[in-house]
Design a protein around this motif. Structure first.
Motif, PDB file in Angstrom:
ATOM      1  N   TRP A  10       0.833  -1.189   0.000  1.00 41.78           N
ATOM      2  CA  TRP A  10       0.000   0.000   0.000  1.00 41.78           C
ATOM      3  C   TRP A  10       0.870   1.241   0.000  1.00 41.78           C
ATOM      4  O   TRP A  10       1.946   1.261   0.602  1.00 41.78           O
ATOM      5  N   LEU A  11       0.392   2.295  -0.676  1.00 46.45           N
ATOM      6  CA  LEU A  11       1.120   3.560  -0.704  1.00 46.45           C
ATOM      7  C   LEU A  11       0.126   4.700  -0.938  1.00 46.45           C
ATOM      8  O   LEU A  11      -0.684   4.637  -1.866  1.00 46.45           O
ATOM      9  N   PRO A  12       0.149   5.726  -0.081  1.00 43.61           N
ATOM     10  CA  PRO A  12      -0.663   6.909  -0.366  1.00 43.61           C
ATOM     11  C   PRO A  12      -0.062   7.648  -1.557  1.00 43.61           C
ATOM     12  O   PRO A  12       1.151   7.868  -1.600  1.00 43.61           O
ATOM     13  N   HIS A  24      -3.563   3.524  -2.201  1.00 40.58           N
ATOM     14  CA  HIS A  24      -3.830   2.473  -3.188  1.00 40.58           C
ATOM     15  C   HIS A  24      -2.909   1.273  -2.943  1.00 40.58           C
ATOM     16  O   HIS A  24      -1.836   1.414  -2.352  1.00 40.58           O
ATOM     17  N   ALA A  25      -3.333   0.125  -3.436  1.00 43.63           N
ATOM     18  CA  ALA A  25      -2.507  -1.087  -3.410  1.00 43.63           C
ATOM     19  C   ALA A  25      -1.822  -1.224  -4.772  1.00 43.63           C
ATOM     20  O   ALA A  25      -2.396  -0.874  -5.805  1.00 43.63           O
ATOM     21  N   PHE A  26      -0.597  -1.744  -4.734  1.00 41.33           N
ATOM     22  CA  PHE A  26       0.188  -1.968  -5.955  1.00 41.33           C
ATOM     23  C   PHE A  26       0.757  -3.377  -5.923  1.00 41.33           C
ATOM     24  O   PHE A  26       1.038  -3.919  -4.855  1.00 41.33           O
ATOM     25  N   ARG A  27       0.944  -3.974  -7.084  1.00 43.80           N
ATOM     26  CA  ARG A  27       1.510  -5.326  -7.186  1.00 43.80           C
ATOM     27  C   ARG A  27       2.995  -5.293  -6.843  1.00 43.80           C
ATOM     28  O   ARG A  27       3.716  -4.397  -7.272  1.00 43.80           O
ATOM     29  N   GLY A  28       3.433  -6.277  -6.082  1.00 43.16           N
ATOM     30  CA  GLY A  28       4.838  -6.385  -5.716  1.00 43.16           C
ATOM     31  C   GLY A  28       5.002  -6.448  -4.209  1.00 43.16           C
ATOM     32  O   GLY A  28       4.026  -6.464  -3.454  1.00 43.16           O
ATOM     33  N   HIS A  29       6.249  -6.495  -3.766  1.00 44.58           N
ATOM     34  CA  HIS A  29       6.543  -6.614  -2.340  1.00 44.58           C
ATOM     35  C   HIS A  29       6.658  -5.258  -1.653  1.00 44.58           C
ATOM     36  O   HIS A  29       6.261  -5.108  -0.509  1.00 44.58           O
ATOM     37  N   LEU A  53       1.846  12.197   7.717  1.00 44.10           N
ATOM     38  CA  LEU A  53       0.515  12.780   7.660  1.00 44.10           C
ATOM     39  C   LEU A  53      -0.283  12.225   6.477  1.00 44.10           C
ATOM     40  O   LEU A  53      -1.482  11.967   6.594  1.00 44.10           O
ATOM     41  N   ASP A  54       0.381  12.002   5.342  1.00 47.88           N
ATOM     42  CA  ASP A  54      -0.286  11.397   4.186  1.00 47.88           C
ATOM     43  C   ASP A  54      -0.814  10.013   4.533  1.00 47.88           C
ATOM     44  O   ASP A  54      -1.939   9.662   4.168  1.00 47.88           O
ATOM     45  N   TRP A  55      -0.032   9.222   5.249  1.00 51.57           N
ATOM     46  CA  TRP A  55      -0.467   7.884   5.651  1.00 51.57           C
ATOM     47  C   TRP A  55      -1.690   7.979   6.562  1.00 51.57           C
ATOM     48  O   TRP A  55      -2.611   7.183   6.468  1.00 51.57           O
ATOM     49  N   PHE A  56      -1.685   8.956   7.427  1.00 51.36           N
ATOM     50  CA  PHE A  56      -2.768   9.115   8.397  1.00 51.36           C
ATOM     51  C   PHE A  56      -4.050   9.629   7.745  1.00 51.36           C
ATOM     52  O   PHE A  56      -5.132   9.158   8.043  1.00 51.36           O
ATOM     53  N   GLN A  57      -3.922  10.608   6.860  1.00 53.40           N
ATOM     54  CA  GLN A  57      -5.099  11.278   6.307  1.00 53.40           C
ATOM     55  C   GLN A  57      -5.668  10.650   5.043  1.00 53.40           C
ATOM     56  O   GLN A  57      -6.850  10.823   4.759  1.00 53.40           O
TER      57      GLN A  57
END
Length: 74
Positions: A10-12, A24-29, A53-57
């Protein structure tokens, strides 16, 4: 399924305006530093290092949650 299809991370990421972020989720490790990728829900995303803050919001993409769960149950 191959290993890359069963693993995701996962990555904001910012939207096109740069003002709204979504997790969003992305393919890979894990994120390898690339500047763009396509999410599990098939959205083209510009990727950058998020702040705490991006992860939190940032809200989580519901499609990116649903799709891996469906794939896991196959």
């Amino acid at each position: 399924m191959t290993a890359t299809q069963t693993h995701h991370y996962w990555l904001p990421v910012p939207d096109r305006t740069g003002y709204r972020w979504t997790r969003h989720a992305f393919r890979g490790h894990k994120w390898d530093g690339r500047s763009a990728d396509t999410s599990v829900c098939n959205v083209q995303c510009a990727m950058t290092q998020p702040s705490e803050l991006d992860w939190f919001q940032a809200p989580t993409c519901q499609e990116c949650t649903r799709i891996p769960l469906e794939e896991q149950s196959r």
